[in-house]
Design a protein around this motif. Structure first.
Motif, PDB file in Angstrom:
ATOM      1  N   LYS A 261      34.162 -12.228 -56.055  1.00  0.00           N
ATOM      2  CA  LYS A 261      35.029 -11.781 -57.156  1.00  0.00           C
ATOM      3  C   LYS A 261      34.434 -12.180 -58.504  1.00  0.00           C
ATOM      4  O   LYS A 261      33.594 -13.061 -58.597  1.00  0.00           O
ATOM      5  CB  LYS A 261      36.421 -12.415 -57.023  1.00  0.00           C
ATOM      6  CG  LYS A 261      37.110 -12.173 -55.694  1.00  0.00           C
ATOM      7  CD  LYS A 261      37.514 -10.733 -55.504  1.00  0.00           C
ATOM      8  CE  LYS A 261      38.205 -10.545 -54.163  1.00  0.00           C
ATOM      9  NZ  LYS A 261      38.851  -9.259 -54.042  1.00  0.00           N
ATOM     10  N   ASP A 262      34.929 -11.518 -59.555  1.00  0.00           N
ATOM     11  CA  ASP A 262      34.550 -11.868 -60.927  1.00  0.00           C
ATOM     12  C   ASP A 262      35.517 -12.949 -61.404  1.00  0.00           C
ATOM     13  O   ASP A 262      36.677 -12.663 -61.705  1.00  0.00           O
ATOM     14  CB  ASP A 262      34.631 -10.629 -61.814  1.00  0.00           C
ATOM     15  CG  ASP A 262      34.255 -10.900 -63.258  1.00  0.00           C
ATOM     16  OD1 ASP A 262      34.088 -12.075 -63.638  1.00  0.00           O
ATOM     17  OD2 ASP A 262      34.150  -9.914 -64.017  1.00  0.00           O
ATOM     18  N   LEU A 263      35.057 -14.187 -61.462  1.00  0.00           N
ATOM     19  CA  LEU A 263      35.909 -15.321 -61.831  1.00  0.00           C
ATOM     20  C   LEU A 263      36.325 -15.293 -63.304  1.00  0.00           C
ATOM     21  O   LEU A 263      37.231 -16.007 -63.706  1.00  0.00           O
ATOM     22  CB  LEU A 263      35.221 -16.647 -61.503  1.00  0.00           C
ATOM     23  CG  LEU A 263      34.826 -16.873 -60.044  1.00  0.00           C
ATOM     24  CD1 LEU A 263      34.249 -18.270 -59.876  1.00  0.00           C
ATOM     25  CD2 LEU A 263      35.985 -16.646 -59.101  1.00  0.00           C
ATOM     26  N   ASP A 264      35.643 -14.482 -64.099  1.00  0.00           N
ATOM     27  CA  ASP A 264      36.011 -14.332 -65.511  1.00  0.00           C
ATOM     28  C   ASP A 264      37.164 -13.343 -65.688  1.00  0.00           C
ATOM     29  O   ASP A 264      37.907 -13.418 -66.665  1.00  0.00           O
ATOM     30  CB  ASP A 264      34.814 -13.827 -66.331  1.00  0.00           C
ATOM     31  CG  ASP A 264      33.748 -14.884 -66.510  1.00  0.00           C
ATOM     32  OD1 ASP A 264      34.076 -15.986 -66.980  1.00  0.00           O
ATOM     33  OD2 ASP A 264      32.575 -14.609 -66.181  1.00  0.00           O
ATOM     34  N   ALA A 265      37.307 -12.406 -64.770  1.00  0.00           N
ATOM     35  CA  ALA A 265      38.268 -11.316 -64.940  1.00  0.00           C
ATOM     36  C   ALA A 265      39.672 -11.649 -64.437  1.00  0.00           C
ATOM     37  O   ALA A 265      40.652 -11.105 -64.940  1.00  0.00           O
ATOM     38  CB  ALA A 265      37.755 -10.068 -64.222  1.00  0.00           C
TER      39      ALA A 265
ATOM     40  N   ASN B 118      26.154 -20.738 -62.775  1.00  0.00           N
ATOM     41  CA  ASN B 118      26.014 -19.923 -61.582  1.00  0.00           C
ATOM     42  C   ASN B 118      27.298 -20.030 -60.770  1.00  0.00           C
ATOM     43  O   ASN B 118      27.709 -21.126 -60.390  1.00  0.00           O
ATOM     44  CB  ASN B 118      24.803 -20.388 -60.768  1.00  0.00           C
ATOM     45  CG  ASN B 118      24.640 -19.583 -59.501  1.00  0.00           C
ATOM     46  OD1 ASN B 118      25.363 -19.767 -58.524  1.00  0.00           O
ATOM     47  ND2 ASN B 118      23.675 -18.674 -59.526  1.00  0.00           N
ATOM     48  N   LYS B 119      27.929 -18.900 -60.533  1.00  0.00           N
ATOM     49  CA  LYS B 119      29.225 -18.868 -59.846  1.00  0.00           C
ATOM     50  C   LYS B 119      29.151 -19.496 -58.458  1.00  0.00           C
ATOM     51  O   LYS B 119      30.010 -20.307 -58.093  1.00  0.00           O
ATOM     52  CB  LYS B 119      29.697 -17.414 -59.748  1.00  0.00           C
ATOM     53  CG  LYS B 119      30.944 -17.206 -58.923  1.00  0.00           C
ATOM     54  CD  LYS B 119      31.390 -15.759 -58.895  1.00  0.00           C
ATOM     55  CE  LYS B 119      30.460 -14.893 -58.095  1.00  0.00           C
ATOM     56  NZ  LYS B 119      30.945 -13.506 -57.948  1.00  0.00           N
ATOM     57  N   ASN B 120      28.138 -19.154 -57.680  1.00  0.00           N
ATOM     58  CA  ASN B 120      28.064 -19.667 -56.311  1.00  0.00           C
ATOM     59  C   ASN B 120      27.809 -21.169 -56.272  1.00  0.00           C
ATOM     60  O   ASN B 120      28.354 -21.866 -55.421  1.00  0.00           O
ATOM     61  CB  ASN B 120      27.013 -18.909 -55.505  1.00  0.00           C
ATOM     62  CG  ASN B 120      27.446 -17.481 -55.218  1.00  0.00           C
ATOM     63  OD1 ASN B 120      28.638 -17.174 -55.190  1.00  0.00           O
ATOM     64  ND2 ASN B 120      26.485 -16.595 -55.037  1.00  0.00           N
ATOM     65  N   GLU B 121      27.009 -21.682 -57.210  1.00  0.00           N
ATOM     66  CA  GLU B 121      26.780 -23.133 -57.274  1.00  0.00           C
ATOM     67  C   GLU B 121      28.067 -23.859 -57.653  1.00  0.00           C
ATOM     68  O   GLU B 121      28.389 -24.910 -57.087  1.00  0.00           O
ATOM     69  CB  GLU B 121      25.662 -23.453 -58.270  1.00  0.00           C
ATOM     70  CG  GLU B 121      24.285 -23.039 -57.783  1.00  0.00           C
ATOM     71  CD  GLU B 121      23.196 -23.224 -58.837  1.00  0.00           C
ATOM     72  OE1 GLU B 121      23.460 -23.853 -59.892  1.00  0.00           O
ATOM     73  OE2 GLU B 121      22.075 -22.730 -58.595  1.00  0.00           O
TER      74      GLU B 121
ATOM     75  N   ALA C  49      39.039  -6.456 -57.570  1.00  0.00           N
ATOM     76  CA  ALA C  49      37.934  -5.740 -56.932  1.00  0.00           C
ATOM     77  C   ALA C  49      36.793  -6.708 -56.620  1.00  0.00           C
ATOM     78  O   ALA C  49      36.666  -7.768 -57.257  1.00  0.00           O
ATOM     79  CB  ALA C  49      37.441  -4.642 -57.867  1.00  0.00           C
ATOM     80  N   HIS C  50      35.973  -6.335 -55.656  1.00  0.00           N
ATOM     81  CA  HIS C  50      34.777  -7.134 -55.366  1.00  0.00           C
ATOM     82  C   HIS C  50      33.813  -7.009 -56.547  1.00  0.00           C
ATOM     83  O   HIS C  50      33.772  -5.988 -57.230  1.00  0.00           O
ATOM     84  CB  HIS C  50      34.093  -6.662 -54.085  1.00  0.00           C
ATOM     85  CG  HIS C  50      34.796  -7.054 -52.832  1.00  0.00           C
ATOM     86  ND1 HIS C  50      35.648  -8.128 -52.738  1.00  0.00           N
ATOM     87  CD2 HIS C  50      34.775  -6.508 -51.592  1.00  0.00           C
ATOM     88  CE1 HIS C  50      36.113  -8.236 -51.513  1.00  0.00           C
ATOM     89  NE2 HIS C  50      35.607  -7.254 -50.792  1.00  0.00           N
ATOM     90  N   SER C  51      33.053  -8.063 -56.760  1.00  0.00           N
ATOM     91  CA  SER C  51      32.102  -8.079 -57.866  1.00  0.00           C
ATOM     92  C   SER C  51      30.873  -8.876 -57.468  1.00  0.00           C
ATOM     93  O   SER C  51      30.981  -9.912 -56.830  1.00  0.00           O
ATOM     94  CB  SER C  51      32.739  -8.732 -59.094  1.00  0.00           C
ATOM     95  OG  SER C  51      31.780  -8.942 -60.102  1.00  0.00           O
ATOM     96  N   GLY C  52      29.742  -8.381 -57.859  1.00  0.00           N
ATOM     97  CA  GLY C  52      28.491  -9.092 -57.607  1.00  0.00           C
ATOM     98  C   GLY C  52      28.071  -9.934 -58.797  1.00  0.00           C
ATOM     99  O   GLY C  52      26.960 -10.441 -58.848  1.00  0.00           O
TER     100      GLY C  52
END
Length: 187
Positions: free
Chosen positions: A140-144, A5-8, A73-76
């Motif tokens: 953001k998309d941490l993978d991109a 989970n990105k936020n965690e 870009a912003h990403s959810g």
């Protein structure tokens, strides 16, 4: 590799960076040059050298991360997947899992005498900037987003991996710096 989970992940890293700032202020700020530049009793780096080493990595990574985050870009997207190389570098630097000692790379070797007040102030400033980037990462998309690594810029790591590596590297050298606070036995 394992999705997290990105936020965690970002909150865990944020908490560590907050601790690094608090420790730097409580333990190192307002200490004398003599104290902060005193070599380790075991022959290792002084407190100022540990922080200056970390600052050298911040000088490389923070501007690149800031520029790439601004351009993204912003990403959810709710998760992040570490790469093998990212997980390897992070594990190698983490003081809990990476017990091997490493020689510092050229350009990241600190001088023996430093303006310690300046070094501590720069470390705190960089950690505050890192906090802002971690918090921006929630959008953001941490993978991109890919960042060239300092030792071999043709290799680009996902920014999520770079965040983990930097925080693990900081923890490794904060522990090293704090060991210099403990009076060494004369026996």
């Amino acid at each position: 590799m394992k999705k997290v989970n990105k936020n965690e992940l970002l909150q865990r890293l944020d908490d560590q960076v907050e601790r690094h700032i608090a420790d730097a202020v409580a333990l190192f700020q307002n200490q004398s040059d003599e104290f902060l530049n005193r070599p380790s009793a075991t022959g290792g780096w002084s407190i100022a050298q540990c922080l200056d080493h970390l600052n050298s990595y911040g000088h490389y990574y923070l501007p690149k991360m800031r520029d790439m985050m601004r351009a993204a870009a912003h990403s959810g997207k709710p998760d992040f997947t570490s790469t093998r190389i990212g997980a390897y570098f992070t594990k190698m630097m983490d003081p809990e899992t990476g017990k091997r000692k490493f020689k510092a790379f050229k350009g990241h070797i600190p001088h023996s005498t430093l303006d310690s007040a300046e070094v501590v102030a720069e470390f705190v400033r960089q950690q505050e900037e890192l906090l802002l980037l971690l918090r921006e990462g929630t959008r953001k998309d941490l993978d991109a987003i890919r960042i060239p690594i300092s030792i071999l810029p043709i290799i680009r790591m996902k920014i999520g991996d770079v965040f983990q590596f930097i925080v693990a590297h900081n923890e490794r050298h904060m522990q090293q710096a704090k060991r210099n606070l403990v009076p060494q036995s004369i026996y």
